[in-house]
Each structure stands twice: as C-alpha cells, then as structure tokens.
Design a protein around this motif. Sequence first.
Motif, PDB file in Angstrom:
ATOM      1  N   SER A 143       1.121  -1.211   0.244  1.00 15.20           N
ATOM      2  CA  SER A 143       0.178   0.024   0.056  1.00 15.20           C
ATOM      3  C   SER A 143       1.069   0.970  -0.084  1.00 15.20           C
ATOM      4  CB  SER A 143      -1.247  -0.131   1.329  1.00 15.20           C
ATOM      5  OG  SER A 143      -0.349  -0.523   2.152  1.00 15.20           O
ATOM      6  N   TYR A 144       2.030   0.876   0.182  1.00 14.13           N
ATOM      7  CA  TYR A 144       2.850   2.461  -0.014  1.00 14.13           C
ATOM      8  C   TYR A 144       3.996   2.304  -0.993  1.00 14.13           C
ATOM      9  CZ  TYR A 144       0.777   3.469   4.673  1.00 14.13           C
ATOM     10  OH  TYR A 144       0.003   3.350   6.138  1.00 14.13           O
ATOM     11  N   LYS A 145       4.543   3.453  -1.196  1.00 18.31           N
ATOM     12  CA  LYS A 145       5.596   3.278  -2.619  1.00 18.31           C
ATOM     13  C   LYS A 145       6.554   3.510  -2.009  1.00 18.31           C
ATOM     14  CE  LYS A 145       5.034   4.883  -6.862  1.00 18.31           C
ATOM     15  NZ  LYS A 145       5.732   4.475  -8.066  1.00 18.31           N
ATOM     16  N   LYS A 146       7.911   4.237  -1.045  1.00 19.11           N
ATOM     17  CA  LYS A 146       8.764   5.181  -1.025  1.00 19.11           C
ATOM     18  C   LYS A 146       8.929   4.012   0.651  1.00 19.11           C
ATOM     19  CE  LYS A 146       8.500   9.105  -3.457  1.00 19.11           C
ATOM     20  NZ  LYS A 146       8.661  10.604  -2.906  1.00 19.11           N
ATOM     21  N   ALA A 147      10.936   4.337   0.148  1.00 19.62           N
ATOM     22  CA  ALA A 147      11.088   3.009   1.662  1.00 19.62           C
ATOM     23  C   ALA A 147      12.712   3.519   2.190  1.00 19.62           C
ATOM     24  CB  ALA A 147      11.588   1.684   1.255  1.00 19.62           C
ATOM     25  N   VAL A 148      12.878   3.678   2.770  1.00 19.72           N
ATOM     26  CA  VAL A 148      14.142   4.059   2.554  1.00 19.72           C
ATOM     27  C   VAL A 148      15.359   2.679   3.980  1.00 19.72           C
ATOM     28  CG1 VAL A 148      16.126   5.927   4.115  1.00 19.72           C
ATOM     29  CG2 VAL A 148      14.187   6.650   2.792  1.00 19.72           C
ATOM     30  N   GLY A 167       8.223  -3.206  -5.726  1.00 20.36           N
ATOM     31  CA  GLY A 167       7.854  -2.876  -6.082  1.00 20.36           C
ATOM     32  C   GLY A 167       7.954  -0.907  -5.597  1.00 20.36           C
ATOM     33  N   MET A 168       8.769  -0.798  -3.966  1.00 18.21           N
ATOM     34  CA  MET A 168       9.150  -0.077  -3.915  1.00 18.21           C
ATOM     35  C   MET A 168      10.317   1.048  -4.277  1.00 18.21           C
ATOM     36  SD  MET A 168       8.273  -0.623   0.165  1.00 18.21           S
ATOM     37  CE  MET A 168       7.812   1.178   0.577  1.00 18.21           C
ATOM     38  N   GLU A 169      10.400   2.299  -4.078  1.00 12.11           N
ATOM     39  CA  GLU A 169      11.186   3.055  -4.149  1.00 12.11           C
ATOM     40  C   GLU A 169      12.622   3.266  -3.409  1.00 12.11           C
ATOM     41  OE1 GLU A 169      10.291   7.119  -5.513  1.00 12.11           O
ATOM     42  OE2 GLU A 169       9.107   6.245  -7.016  1.00 12.11           O
ATOM     43  N   VAL A 170      13.326   2.710  -3.618  1.00 13.37           N
ATOM     44  CA  VAL A 170      14.242   2.759  -2.241  1.00 13.37           C
ATOM     45  C   VAL A 170      15.060   3.459  -1.988  1.00 13.37           C
ATOM     46  CG1 VAL A 170      15.317   0.751  -0.770  1.00 13.37           C
ATOM     47  CG2 VAL A 170      13.208  -0.025  -2.418  1.00 13.37           C
ATOM     48  N   THR A 171      15.702   4.208  -1.301  1.00 11.72           N
ATOM     49  CA  THR A 171      16.805   4.828  -0.770  1.00 11.72           C
ATOM     50  C   THR A 171      17.753   4.140   0.313  1.00 11.72           C
ATOM     51  OG1 THR A 171      15.384   7.032  -1.252  1.00 11.72           O
ATOM     52  CG2 THR A 171      17.775   7.355  -1.136  1.00 11.72           C
ATOM     53  N   VAL A 172      19.220   3.702  -0.502  1.00 10.24           N
ATOM     54  CA  VAL A 172      19.889   3.340   1.115  1.00 10.24           C
ATOM     55  C   VAL A 172      20.651   4.518   1.400  1.00 10.24           C
ATOM     56  CG1 VAL A 172      21.909   1.930   1.316  1.00 10.24           C
ATOM     57  CG2 VAL A 172      20.297   1.003   0.001  1.00 10.24           C
ATOM     58  N   VAL A 173      20.159   4.651   2.815  1.00 10.88           N
ATOM     59  CA  VAL A 173      21.338   5.851   3.546  1.00 10.88           C
ATOM     60  C   VAL A 173      22.781   5.131   4.083  1.00 10.88           C
ATOM     61  CG1 VAL A 173      20.944   7.728   4.922  1.00 10.88           C
ATOM     62  CG2 VAL A 173      19.369   7.239   3.523  1.00 10.88           C
ATOM     63  N   HIS A 174      23.572   5.933   3.996  1.00  5.05           N
ATOM     64  CA  HIS A 174      25.211   5.605   4.443  1.00  5.05           C
ATOM     65  C   HIS A 174      25.693   6.196   5.297  1.00  5.05           C
ATOM     66  CE1 HIS A 174      27.634   1.682   5.885  1.00  5.05           C
ATOM     67  NE2 HIS A 174      28.046   1.772   4.503  1.00  5.05           N
ATOM     68  N   ILE A 175      26.365   5.900   6.556  1.00  3.32           N
ATOM     69  CA  ILE A 175      27.147   7.673   6.872  1.00  3.32           C
ATOM     70  C   ILE A 175      28.560   7.019   6.381  1.00  3.32           C
ATOM     71  CG2 ILE A 175      28.197   5.495   8.587  1.00  3.32           C
ATOM     72  CD1 ILE A 175      27.880   7.430  10.422  1.00  3.32           C
ATOM     73  N   ALA A 176      29.068   5.982   5.477  1.00  4.93           N
ATOM     74  CA  ALA A 176      30.715   6.037   5.441  1.00  4.93           C
ATOM     75  C   ALA A 176      30.303   6.549   3.852  1.00  4.93           C
ATOM     76  CB  ALA A 176      31.392   4.776   6.118  1.00  4.93           C
ATOM     77  N   ASP A 177      31.532   6.510   3.363  1.00  4.52           N
ATOM     78  CA  ASP A 177      31.058   6.541   1.375  1.00  4.52           C
ATOM     79  C   ASP A 177      32.126   5.264   1.283  1.00  4.52           C
ATOM     80  OD1 ASP A 177      34.380   6.928   2.173  1.00  4.52           O
ATOM     81  OD2 ASP A 177      34.750   7.912   0.923  1.00  4.52           O
ATOM     82  N   VAL A 178      31.646   4.288   1.896  1.00  7.42           N
ATOM     83  CA  VAL A 178      32.031   2.672   1.248  1.00  7.42           C
ATOM     84  C   VAL A 178      31.227   2.031   1.614  1.00  7.42           C
ATOM     85  CG1 VAL A 178      33.795   0.765   1.696  1.00  7.42           C
ATOM     86  CG2 VAL A 178      34.576   3.367   1.857  1.00  7.42           C
ATOM     87  N   LEU A 179      30.613   1.417   0.558  1.00  6.17           N
ATOM     88  CA  LEU A 179      29.407   0.434   1.020  1.00  6.17           C
ATOM     89  C   LEU A 179      30.076  -1.204   0.984  1.00  6.17           C
ATOM     90  CD1 LEU A 179      27.185   0.363  -2.008  1.00  6.17           C
ATOM     91  CD2 LEU A 179      26.624   1.541   0.089  1.00  6.17           C
TER      92      LEU A 179
END
Lengths: 809, 102
Positions: A143-148, A167-179
């Motif tokens: 029922s929802y679209k966006k996920a973080v 089917g969600m639009e996903v953003t990954v937030v990361h504190i460092a600059d290396v995954l």
Amino acid sequence: MKEKLVLIGNGMAGVRTLEELLKLAPEKYDITVFGDEPYGNYNRIMLSPVLAGDKTIDQIMINDRQWYIDNGITLHAGKKITHINRVRRQVETAEGEVFEYDRLLLATGSRPFMLPLPGRDLPGVISFRDIADVDTMLETAKSYKKAVVIGGGLLGLEAANGLMIQGMEVTVVHIADVLMNQQLDKPASDLMLNELQAKGLKFLMSHETAAIEGKKRVEKIVFKNGTEIDTDLVVMAVGIRPNIELAQSAGIHCERGIVVDDTMQTFDPKVYAVGECVQHRGATFGLVAPLFEQAKVCANHLAQMGIARYVSSITSTKLKVTGIDLFSAGNFIGDESTEDLVFKDAARHVYKKLVIQDDKLIGAVLYGDTVDGAWYFQLMRDGTDVSSIRENMLFGQHHIGDSGHGATNSVDGLPDDAEICGCNGVCKGDIVKAISKHSLFTLDEVKAHTKASASCGSCTGLVEQLLASTLGSDFNDTPSKKAMCGCTSMSHGEVKNAIKDQGLKTISDLMVALDWKNADGCHSCRPALNYYLLSTWPDYQDDPQSRFINERVHANIQKDGTYSVVPRIWGGVTNANELRAIADISDKYNVPTVKITGGQRIDLLGVKKDDLPKMWADLSEAGFVSGHAYGKSLRTVKTCVGSEWCRFGTQDSTGLGIKVEKMTWGSWTPHKFKIAVSGCPRNCAEATIKDFGIVCVDSGYELHVGGNGGIKVRATDFLCKVVTEEEAMEYCAAFMQLYREDAHYLERTAPWIERVGLKSVQAKVVEDHENRKVLAQRFYESQERSQDDPWAEHAAKQRENYIPIKQVG
Amino acid sequence: MQNWTEVGPVESVPQKGSRVMTTPDGDVAIFRTSSDEVFALFDQCPHKKGPLSQGIVYDKRVACPLHNWVIALSSGEATGPDEGCTRSFATKVEDGMIYISL
C-alpha cells in the motif's frame, strides 16, 4: 534419571548444538527449548530470499515441530524466559512458570541495533531480523511507495534489494562513503554502487540521519546536513548487538557479549553459550560458519567428551547481493607492512585486491569475479608461501595450480541439466534440489545424498560453489579445519601430530586416546590411520583389515569381483623369457584379457580370487615380484630407450629408471606415486606429468615434481638440476620421504605441493643439504623392511584367506 | 524348524573381516565383527553387485569395495541416504563353530 538441559533461544546456533549433541549422546539429556518466535527453527540467512519472493517461509524451515517431537525435545515456542536463578538452577518464563536445569545453554542471539533517533518508535520504522519484520515489509509494499534503508551493509543492501523487487522506490542511506565497509574497500564499493544504481536503487552516501518525522506514521527523514527525504517505511540495518540482558541479570560475566572460554563455557560452569550472543577472546560473531563450529565444540563438552576447543579463525564472506558476486576475507585493507596486488577492469566490472605480508596472503577482496575466492581463502588458512606464484596469482588458480577441476569454473551460469559429477552422473539440478529439499549444509551431506563428488572428488569445488550459491547470502560453511571423517573432529594434521606426540602405536590405542566416536572407526579413517602409523613407526604391525581390498589382496578388484594382476617389469624393460613365462601363466589360468598399461607393464585381467596365490607362486618362480599396481605406493618407473639406442639420447635413461625402481619399489605412500625418466628434453617418457620426473640433459639431470595425468592434467614444477645419477637418486629418495611424512592420506603430490608451496619443498630437499641426506636416509631405512615381495609371502603363507571357508552343494 | 549348516570355526574368519561360503545359489559372505559377532549376507551389494565379503568391516556394517555403499550386517539394508537391501541369513555360534540357516 536423565540430566536436564535447557536451551534458551531457538535459533540456528542453539539448535545446531542440539543436533550435534544428539549425534554424540542421544540419550544423555532431557532437553527443553525456549524460543521467542512462534515457529520451529528456521534459516535466518534466507530471510532475504523470502523478502525478494524467491522463497516461502516453509522453504526456509530447518526443523519443523515434528523434528522436536521425533527427538523427544520439548519446545516452548513463543515463551520468553525472563529470569535465571543460578543458585537453584531454574529458569522462569514471563508468565511465572519455573523450569529446572542441570545444564543451561544460552543462544539468545542478537538484535538489530536501533539508532537512538527522535521518531524511531513511529509506525513504519522497523529492523530486518525476523519473520515478523519481513511480513511488515511485504505488507507495507502493498500500500505504500517509498522506502529508506538506513545502513549500507550486507543486511541493508539485501533489504533494499528485496523492497525494490516488491515494487518500492528505495533509497539507501549510509554514513560512510564505502558500502559494506566491513567487507569492501573503496574501489570495490564504487563498482558495486554503479551497478546497484543501474538496477534502480538510490544512494545517499556520507549522510548521517538526524531525525525521523511523521504524525501517525513515518513521513520523512531529516539529515544532519539539513536535507530531508520523504518516505513511507524506514528499515534500520546498522548492525547487531548481542542479547546479553538475560545473562547479565543473572550475574553471568558479560562484556559486549556473554564471555565464553574455548569450550564455550561461561563464567558459570553449568552454563554454556553459543552464537551471536557470545564474546570469545574479544570477538563477537555475525556469520554462520563460526556459529556452526561453536555448536560442534559446545556439543562435544555437553556430551562430556571434553576434547574440542573452539579456535576462531579468519572467516570469509562470499555473498550474492542482488546478483552481484563479491568475496572478501581477512585483512583486506592492509597497512605499511603489507603489499597490495590489484587488478581492476571497470568495463567488465571486475576488481581484485590481494594483500600480502611476509610472502603470505593475509586478505582478499574480489568483486565481479569470485571464482577463486575459495582458493585464496585456502592459501590464507594454510599460510602458504606465495612468493613463487606471486606474479600470476591475481589471475586465479587455473593460471598456476591445476590439481583441481579443469574446464568449468563457475557453476552459476550452468543449466540445470549440466553434469557436475562425471563419475556418478549427477547434474546441477539434482544437487540444488537435494540441498533445498533436505536442508543440506555441508559438502559431506551433499555427498551422502547425491553421490556428487563422492568418487574421484574432482568436482568438489563445483559442489561447494553450488552449496554457496544455493544457500545464498553470507552462508559459507568452510570450517577452519577439515575433520578426517565423521568419527572425529580432528584434522589429518592433528591426528598425525598426536601419533608422534603421544606415542600412539596401534589403531585401537589411537581410537581410545583420541576419543574416536565409533569404536571400529569407518572405511574412510581406518586406511588413513593404518598408513600414518605405518609411516611413523618402523616396527608397526600392518593391519590388513584396515586396508582397502586391493592392498589387502595385492591385486585390483574389477567390476565383476575378479582381479587384475600386474607383475613388476623393471623400468619397462623385459625380454623373451619373461614374456614367455607371462604367456604360459596366462594360458594356465585362462586369463581372458592381457593389456599393456600406461606405465609400460602387462596387466592380466579377470583372475579369480582363489587363483591369485597359485598364480603368484608361478610368477615368483619365473622371477617376478608384485607390481603394486593396486596400492597407494610406488607404481611404475616409465622410461624411454635413452642413450643406449636413441640417436638423441643424452644419458642412460633406462638404466637410471631401473635403478630408481629398484630403490623405490615396495614403499607405501599417501597416494599412488609414479616416476618417469626421459633420456632427452623431447621427454618421450612424459616425465613432466609424474609425481617425480627426471629429464636427462647433456650436462646432467633436471628433476621435476608434483605432476599428474588423470582427472586434471598438471605439469610438474621444476625442483632443481643435478649433475650425477647418484644425486638424482638421493633427491628422489628425499622427496619421496618428505611426501610420505608430510602429505595427508589420499593427497597426491600435486595438491600437497599446492598446499605447502613449492618453496617449502625446495627449502627442505634442495637448499638444506643436511636435511636432504637425513630424509633420504630415513627412506633407505624404511625400504629395508618394505622390499619383501608380498606375492611370494601370501602365496607361501596366506593361501587360506583366498579360498572359500566352505563349499556347499 | 531352522535347518543349520556347519560353516567352520569362528577363528577361521578374521576379526573385522569376512570369508566366503559357496552355495549352489551363489556366494554367501560370513562376517566376524571386532566383538566376535557373526553375520551372513548374500555376497552381492544391492547397488552394483559388488562382493561385500571384500569390503572394510566396522561396527556392524560393511563398506562395499566397489562404490562404498555401507550395508548393515544384521539386515542387509543399505544405510544412510542409499536405498537397497541384500539377503541376510540367520547364524549362530556354538562351541566356537559357526552355523548358518540357508
């Protein structure tokens, strides 16, 4: 009355301990299990495929409720233990029920770390840890679209991938600059970032979350740099913390985790702990392989066998995140004392980095091409000296070592009907199906169920790859050491050391001293033990019942139960009288097939067991001895005609071959051992695919080691060059003795050299002159007792063993 | 009524070993374990007819010399995930002499 064992925590580590315990001491305990979740025991690693829709919950159950019933275990699923009374040895549930224990096993696992942010209690903010979390995500995606997803580690990326597939639009937030900064360095991370972005994931790197905001449920996230992003779901995947509160409240010593010693015992000797809740020598755990090793050790002590010790080792991660291959192990960052080997091909999305210290591999990151991960890992664990393979090792094992499987390198791309095990005709699909259907975790289990890699073993690497890719995620069941067989947890090396250190002289003494699980051992350890004892103690009394049939009756068993007989023909040189004798004997015993072998001998096939001693007596009389074509022993010395006849020959290769065969025949070795002598570099005797090969040149003799034809052709490594025949023979004796003493049973010279490194062999045989002489001397001494012809002896004294005990009708 | 046939003295079969007895219906393998128990099986593995008498014996099992199927001496059943069964025969030992009921 049976003692009571209570397990708190119905997860993988705890239940694995029970499984191991039931194998060792099925009747010892009355077992009760408490688990928070209302399920049986499931494979938590497989939650990602469930989220991605590849698997259902049922498919990831390891033990359903029936398993607990079948094993007489009482399961309280959904009951939480809130109190431990160590003085009375009782545990208490939230509802106030009290249960007693004699031994307590804590496997309380870990929980996701939730950042202490404003708004973290809002509906729509969850972690990714159990079935309930997965249900919430699947529900939200409808029922929802966006996920973080907060956290760009392994778990975070798997969650992000799953949500995107839903089917969600996903953003990954990361504190460092290396995954995945626990597993990757910056260049590898950048490659992965590009690929994941191309798949549709969005990233906010170097972003630190300040707050989660929303009225009835989460609506947006605000970052410390002032920016913000709208979202309907927040998944926190920033790490795990051991669950230690219960243990702490009972006064059990905890630091970051529940502190355990090498036997998995806590501060209280009645209480053991395993899994993600423990802290062992300062380390905590998050991968499966170490947990399973802990389970083994803990079960051993619960069964009061008291011999196993947990030693944490380097762990490797080979994972498939959203179809991206990566592998990392050890110290892959390095420092000033280390050197890096780096390969990067951005267009092919391939990156490899190897970290070397003091000529040893100590860390590796592979991205895009992980085929050689297992090999690098092996080099790291064995501490192999890599200086001799350094220039090519980055390109993989098939550029250097060849003792494994040849043609196929990666199983992922193969169709289901591709044959993996050529000996037993097992296809990829069969193996994958067996792994999922029977919840198989280890190579041995796959062998038992499918027969794949159970014969010649050349497909072992492929089967291991299939295990890794079928079980997926961060599963890697590579134990730090390989147990000899199901009868013991000790490795070949440990058993060999114990034989010397504890002065163990017979198989039965050894099995008692080392706590063998089966009093008689099994068909896999007994021949190995017999060999180790025989090669360690000169006065050892050989145990024929611990030898494979071929060595017991000195002939090769054939598919119809008849045998083949191969008399020794020194250096492959024979004469009319010998051939006449063989012809007469073939007639006398109606030998159906006479065949010239690859090693220049004559094979008499289809001989009945009763006829063997009679035939041997006749062969003895004609001057022949046993050819040992059946044994883990010196087989043949193959020669070309050499300087005596050949217009190119530089030395007397037949003469030298005969001398070498007279010196080495009758010796037992860890696996079969073949020698050849060629008279010139044209190498007609094919000396460069033998365990020990001599190539004559005008100025002397080139010595080569570690080659074989067979499953995968491996050319020899060049050992050194010598000037005289005497030297060539001394080096040969020394090399054979080193192999006899150092290699594991059933390990041919090729994999042995790849394991210990050519350098270490050269150091002991070539550079250290004193040591070479000592090794050669030990070989000569052992040969003084080994060169009695077994055929003559059996024909004279043991005929009874070859004839029926009774004939009826 | 069982019809017992005399086979031979227990000592003539090696411990953790086997001897063959020939019969008109094929060979029968007589096994002796490390604790001197005696068992008898038709001398053919259910897999590819390998002669079980030539295998390595441990506990109450024998590993077939051809492909390492492990057969239980008491029942003739393959153990583990393998499936198959070979005929087993009743045996007894009296005064050190083995008897079999064919």
